[in-house]
Design a protein around this motif. Structure first.
Motif, PDB file in Angstrom:
ATOM      1  N   ALA A  56       5.740  -5.879  20.174  1.00  0.00           N
ATOM      2  CA  ALA A  56       5.924  -6.283  18.773  1.00  0.00           C
ATOM      3  C   ALA A  56       4.667  -5.995  17.957  1.00  0.00           C
ATOM      4  N   HIS A  57       3.495  -6.222  18.565  1.00  0.00           N
ATOM      5  CA  HIS A  57       2.237  -5.934  17.863  1.00  0.00           C
ATOM      6  C   HIS A  57       2.132  -4.452  17.512  1.00  0.00           C
ATOM      7  N   PHE A  58       2.409  -3.590  18.477  1.00  0.00           N
ATOM      8  CA  PHE A  58       2.324  -2.152  18.208  1.00  0.00           C
ATOM      9  C   PHE A  58       3.437  -1.700  17.275  1.00  0.00           C
ATOM     10  N   GLY A  59       4.620  -2.324  17.379  1.00  0.00           N
ATOM     11  CA  GLY A  59       5.713  -1.941  16.493  1.00  0.00           C
ATOM     12  C   GLY A  59       5.467  -2.317  15.047  1.00  0.00           C
ATOM     13  N   ALA A  60       4.741  -3.419  14.833  1.00  0.00           N
ATOM     14  CA  ALA A  60       4.463  -3.873  13.462  1.00  0.00           C
ATOM     15  C   ALA A  60       3.175  -3.287  12.905  1.00  0.00           C
ATOM     16  N   SER A  61       2.421  -2.565  13.721  1.00  0.00           N
ATOM     17  CA  SER A  61       1.116  -2.067  13.270  1.00  0.00           C
ATOM     18  C   SER A  61       1.249  -1.068  12.126  1.00  0.00           C
ATOM     19  N   ALA A  62       2.285  -0.216  12.141  1.00  0.00           N
ATOM     20  CA  ALA A  62       2.458   0.769  11.071  1.00  0.00           C
ATOM     21  C   ALA A  62       2.727   0.076   9.738  1.00  0.00           C
ATOM     22  N   PHE A  63       3.614  -0.938   9.754  1.00  0.00           N
ATOM     23  CA  PHE A  63       3.891  -1.689   8.530  1.00  0.00           C
ATOM     24  C   PHE A  63       2.635  -2.423   8.063  1.00  0.00           C
ATOM     25  N   SER A  64       1.900  -3.002   9.012  1.00  0.00           N
ATOM     26  CA  SER A  64       0.673  -3.733   8.657  1.00  0.00           C
ATOM     27  C   SER A  64      -0.355  -2.813   8.010  1.00  0.00           C
ATOM     28  N   ASP A  65      -0.509  -1.599   8.542  1.00  0.00           N
ATOM     29  CA  ASP A  65      -1.480  -0.652   7.975  1.00  0.00           C
ATOM     30  C   ASP A  65      -1.097  -0.253   6.550  1.00  0.00           C
ATOM     31  N   GLN A  66       0.183   0.005   6.321  1.00  0.00           N
ATOM     32  CA  GLN A  66       0.617   0.396   4.976  1.00  0.00           C
ATOM     33  C   GLN A  66       0.499  -0.769   4.006  1.00  0.00           C
ATOM     34  N   ALA A  67       0.786  -1.993   4.474  1.00  0.00           N
ATOM     35  CA  ALA A  67       0.653  -3.146   3.594  1.00  0.00           C
ATOM     36  C   ALA A  67      -0.806  -3.411   3.252  1.00  0.00           C
ATOM     37  N   HIS A  68      -1.718  -3.202   4.205  1.00  0.00           N
ATOM     38  CA  HIS A  68      -3.140  -3.411   3.950  1.00  0.00           C
ATOM     39  C   HIS A  68      -3.661  -2.484   2.846  1.00  0.00           C
ATOM     40  N   LYS A  69      -3.158  -1.272   2.817  1.00  0.00           N
ATOM     41  CA  LYS A  69      -3.632  -0.315   1.824  1.00  0.00           C
ATOM     42  C   LYS A  69      -3.362  -0.795   0.401  1.00  0.00           C
ATOM     43  N   ILE A  70      -2.319  -1.589   0.238  1.00  0.00           N
ATOM     44  CA  ILE A  70      -1.959  -2.084  -1.101  1.00  0.00           C
ATOM     45  C   ILE A  70      -2.544  -3.473  -1.340  1.00  0.00           C
ATOM     46  N   LEU A  71      -2.345  -4.378  -0.376  1.00  0.00           N
ATOM     47  CA  LEU A  71      -2.738  -5.770  -0.593  1.00  0.00           C
ATOM     48  C   LEU A  71      -4.251  -5.952  -0.619  1.00  0.00           C
ATOM     49  N   ASP A  72      -5.004  -5.067   0.026  1.00  0.00           N
ATOM     50  CA  ASP A  72      -6.462  -5.198  -0.004  1.00  0.00           C
ATOM     51  C   ASP A  72      -7.048  -4.947  -1.391  1.00  0.00           C
ATOM     52  N   HIS A  73      -6.236  -4.335  -2.265  1.00  0.00           N
ATOM     53  CA  HIS A  73      -6.716  -4.024  -3.616  1.00  0.00           C
ATOM     54  C   HIS A  73      -5.760  -4.570  -4.673  1.00  0.00           C
TER      55      HIS A  73
END
Length: 306
Positions: free
Chosen positions: A33-50
Motif C-alpha cells: 500500500a505504501h508503494f502503491g500510494a507513493s505516486a499519488f503522494s509525490d504528485q500531491a506534494h508538488k501542489i500542496l507544498d506550495h
C-alpha cells in the motif's frame, strides 16, 4: 448450534496459535500500500507544498479542495497516480495465492511449521491455486451475474407498484441472498484449497468435487460459521468507523492511521479465522470415519460375556 460454536471456537484456536500469518500478510499489505500510494503522494506534494490550501487537507479533509487539486494541470494525468495502486493490489493478490498453501498447511499442523516446509508447500501448490482461482472466477461470476440480473428485474417490477417501500426491501433481501450464495461458493472453494494442500492433490477438479460434496452435506454448519464470523467482522468495521468519527480529531493524522490500520488488521484476521474454521471442519471430517471404524472394531473384537 452447539456444533457451529465448537467449530468456530476451534477455528479461533487455530488462528490464535498461528497469528503470525495474519501479521505477515498485514505487513505485506502495508508495504504494498505504501508503494502503491507513493505516486499519488509525490504528485500531491508538488501542489500542496506550495499551496495555501494545504492545511485544509493536512489537518482534516475538504472535498472541494481535494477535487480542485486533482483538476489542476500540474497534478498530471490521474492514471499516473492511480495505476501503481492497482498494480500493487494485484501483486498482493498474487502473493496471497503464493503463500496461502503454506498457511493452510500450518493451520492443519499440530506444531509450528518449519520454514522449509512452509515454502515447499507454497511452491508445490501455487499453480494448483491459480487453477482453483480461475474455476472460482468463472463459477462465482456466472452465478453473481444471474442473481444480480434477477434482483434488478424484481426491483424494477417493484418500482411499478404503489408500495414505496417494496423496492427497498426487495433490493435488501436480494442483496442478502446474493451474499449467502457467494459465501457458500467461497466455502466450497476454501474446502477445495484445503483438500489440494492436505492431500497433495494434482487434479484440482477432484478437490473441487470433494469440496462441493462436503459443503452440500454440511451446508448449515459451514454457512452458519462463516456468517457468524462475517457478522463479527461487520461489527468490528462499524466500531472502527464510530471510533474514528467520535474519538479521532480531524487534525490527528496519527490517530486516524492507528484506528484505520487496527480496523483493517482485525478484518484481515476475520478472514483468516474463516479459513481456520474450514481447516478445523476438514480435520473433523477426516477424523470421523476413523473414529467410527475404531468403534466397530472394538465391538467385533470384544470378548464374549460368559
Amino acid at each position: 448450534m452447539n456444533e457451529n460454536t465448537n467449530m468456530i471456537s476451534a477455528g479461533a484456536s487455530i488462528a490464535g496459535r498461528n497469528k503470525r500469518y495474519v501479521l505477515w500478510f498485514y505487513l505485506l499489505n502495508l508495504i504494498f500500500a505504501h508503494f502503491g500510494a507513493s505516486a499519488f503522494s509525490d504528485q500531491a506534494h508538488k501542489i500542496l507544498d506550495h499551496s495555501l490550501n494545504a492545511d485544509k487537507l493536512l489537518h482534516g479533509f475538504n472535498l472541494e479542495i481535494f477535487f480542485e487539486m486533482l483538476m489542476r494541470p500540474e497534478f498530471g494525468p490521474e492514471g499516473a497516480a492511480t495505476h501503481p495502486a492497482m498494480w500493487f493490489a494485484i501483486l498482493f493478490f498474487l502473493a496471497s495465492l503464493l503463500f496461502m498453501p503454506g498457511v493452510l498447511l500450518g493451520y492443519a499442523s499440530d506444531h509450528r511449521l518449519p520454514r522449509d516446509e512452509f515454502y515447499r508447500a507454497c511452491g508445490r501448490n501455487v499453480w494448483r491455486f491459480v487453477r482453483l482461482f480461475l474455476f472460482f472466477i468463472v463459477i462465482a461470476g456466472i452465478v453473481a451475474g444471474i442473481l444480480f440480473r434477477v434482483m434488478n428485474a424484481l426491483v424494477n417490477a417493484a418500482d411499478k407498484t404503489s408500495n414505496e417501500r417494496l423496492p427497498f426491501f426487495t433490493q435488501l433481501i436480494g442483496a442478502l441472498i446474493i451474499f449467502l450464495v457467494l459465501t457458500a461458493i467461497r466455502i466450497w472453494f476454501d474446502l477445495a484449497q484445503i483438500d489440494v494442500v492436505l492431500h497433495d492433490q494434482h487434479a484440482v477438479r477432484k478437490s473441487i468435487a470433494s469440496g462441493f460434496r462436503r459443503t452440500r452435506r454440511n451446508f448449515g454448519r459451514l454457512l452458519g460459521s462463516y456468517v457468524v464470523i462475517a457478522i463479527v467482522a461487520s461489527a468490528v468495521l462499524a466500531a472502527g468507523i464510530l471510533l474514528w468519527h467520535a474519538v479521532v480529531p480531524p487534525s490527528s493524522v496519527l490517530g486516524a492511521f492507528i484506528v484505520g490500520q487496527a480496523t483493517l488488521l482485525l478484518l484481515l484476521a476475520a478472514r483468516f479465522w474463516q479459513r481456520a474454521t474450514a481447516v478445523a471442519f476438514y480435520e473433523q471430517e477426516l477424523a470421523a470415519p476413523i473414529v467410527e471404524e475404531a468403534s466397530l472394531v472394538s465391538v467385533f473384537t470384544a470378548p464374549a460375556v460368559p
